[in-house]
Design a protein around this motif. Structure first.
Motif, mmCIF file in Angstrom:
data_model
loop_
_atom_site.group_PDB
_atom_site.id
_atom_site.type_symbol
_atom_site.label_atom_id
_atom_site.label_comp_id
_atom_site.label_asym_id
_atom_site.label_seq_id
_atom_site.Cartn_x
_atom_site.Cartn_y
_atom_site.Cartn_z
ATOM 1 N N TYR A 187 -4.580 -3.111 -7.023
ATOM 2 C CA TYR A 187 -4.414 -1.709 -6.647
ATOM 3 C C TYR A 187 -5.142 -1.428 -5.331
ATOM 4 N N THR A 188 -4.636 -0.445 -4.612
ATOM 5 C CA THR A 188 -5.354 0.124 -3.477
ATOM 6 C C THR A 188 -5.945 1.455 -3.912
ATOM 7 N N MET A 189 -7.211 1.648 -3.583
ATOM 8 C CA MET A 189 -7.900 2.905 -3.850
ATOM 9 C C MET A 189 -8.184 3.579 -2.508
ATOM 10 N N ALA A 190 -8.054 4.889 -2.477
ATOM 11 C CA ALA A 190 -8.161 5.577 -1.186
ATOM 12 C C ALA A 190 -8.838 6.931 -1.327
ATOM 13 N N TRP A 191 -9.274 7.422 -0.189
ATOM 14 C CA TRP A 191 -9.783 8.784 -0.057
ATOM 15 C C TRP A 191 -8.908 9.548 0.929
ATOM 16 N N TRP A 241 -8.516 -3.066 -3.893
ATOM 17 C CA TRP A 241 -9.630 -3.037 -4.824
ATOM 18 C C TRP A 241 -10.449 -4.327 -4.816
ATOM 19 N N LEU A 242 -11.643 -4.124 -4.251
ATOM 20 C CA LEU A 242 -12.693 -5.113 -4.157
ATOM 21 C C LEU A 242 -12.323 -6.309 -3.295
ATOM 22 N N GLY A 243 -11.291 -6.144 -2.483
ATOM 23 C CA GLY A 243 -10.998 -7.161 -1.503
ATOM 24 C C GLY A 243 -11.610 -6.785 -0.172
ATOM 25 N N SER A 244 -11.318 -7.546 0.844
ATOM 26 C CA SER A 244 -11.893 -7.296 2.162
ATOM 27 C C SER A 244 -11.015 -6.401 3.018
ATOM 28 N N ASN A 245 -9.845 -6.059 2.532
ATOM 29 C CA ASN A 245 -8.913 -5.274 3.332
ATOM 30 C C ASN A 245 -9.240 -3.793 3.201
ATOM 31 N N THR A 272 -17.963 4.763 5.152
ATOM 32 C CA THR A 272 -17.770 3.430 4.600
ATOM 33 C C THR A 272 -17.243 3.536 3.180
ATOM 34 N N ILE A 273 -16.145 2.843 2.915
ATOM 35 C CA ILE A 273 -15.563 2.817 1.580
ATOM 36 C C ILE A 273 -16.019 1.537 0.880
ATOM 37 N N SER A 274 -16.328 1.651 -0.410
ATOM 38 C CA SER A 274 -16.778 0.488 -1.163
ATOM 39 C C SER A 274 -16.472 0.693 -2.639
ATOM 40 N N GLY A 275 -16.690 -0.352 -3.436
ATOM 41 C CA GLY A 275 -16.397 -0.244 -4.859
ATOM 42 C C GLY A 275 -17.350 -1.076 -5.691
ATOM 43 N N ARG A 314 -2.909 3.496 -5.848
ATOM 44 C CA ARG A 314 -1.529 3.022 -5.861
ATOM 45 C C ARG A 314 -1.551 1.535 -6.160
ATOM 46 N N ARG A 315 -0.496 1.041 -6.772
ATOM 47 C CA ARG A 315 -0.376 -0.381 -6.998
ATOM 48 C C ARG A 315 0.178 -1.005 -5.728
ATOM 49 N N GLY A 316 -0.525 -2.009 -5.220
ATOM 50 C CA GLY A 316 -0.013 -2.704 -4.057
ATOM 51 C C GLY A 316 -0.915 -2.563 -2.848
ATOM 52 N N ILE A 317 -0.340 -2.840 -1.683
ATOM 53 C CA ILE A 317 -1.089 -2.978 -0.440
ATOM 54 C C ILE A 317 -1.632 -1.658 0.064
#
Length: 123
Positions: A32-36, A53-57, A69-72, A99-102
């Motif tokens: 999933y992608t998490m956003a603000w 989610w928790l990747g480097s992208n 800064t966004i983090s999880g 959202r599910r995906g990129i």
């Protein structure tokens, strides 16, 4: 059922800092992608930052790059937005989205939304 709950908003002076949290529940968020996003009255909701989610992208709006800064935290299933050097123009309701995906930046790309938390920056 995915639920997103924001917290951490408030009133801060220009130049100050706040950290917003988004507690996510209802499923695991791998892939999933998490956003603000943020919104002021009578304007469209605008993208702030997102992370796979928790990747480097990660992706940031130009207006917040270098300040936010966004983090999880996977153990807590919680996403954060650290906001430094706040400006009066950062005043808005801030929303967590998923959202599910990129990683994408249009609000129409996101399926799940929190209820929002208000951030007010005084000059």
């Amino acid at each position: 059922q995915v639920q997103l709950v924001e917290s951490g908003g408030g009133l801060v002076q220009a130049g100050g800092s706040l950290r917003l949290s988004c507690a996510a529940s209802g499923r695991t968020f791998n892939s999933y992608t998490m956003a603000w996003f943020r919104q002021v009255p009578d304007k469209e909701r605008e993208f702030v930052a997102a992370m796979y989610w928790l990747g480097s992208n990660t992706l940031y709006a130009d207006s917040v790059k270098g300040r936010f800064t966004i983090s999880g935290d996977s153990a807590k299933n919680t996403m954060y937005l650290q906001m430094n050097s706040l400006k009066p123009e950062d005043t808005a309701s801030y929303y967590c989205a998923a959202r599910r995906g990129i990683v994408l930046s249009r609000n129409s790309d996101y399926d799940y939304w929190g209820q929002g938390t208000q951030v007010t920056v005084s000059s």
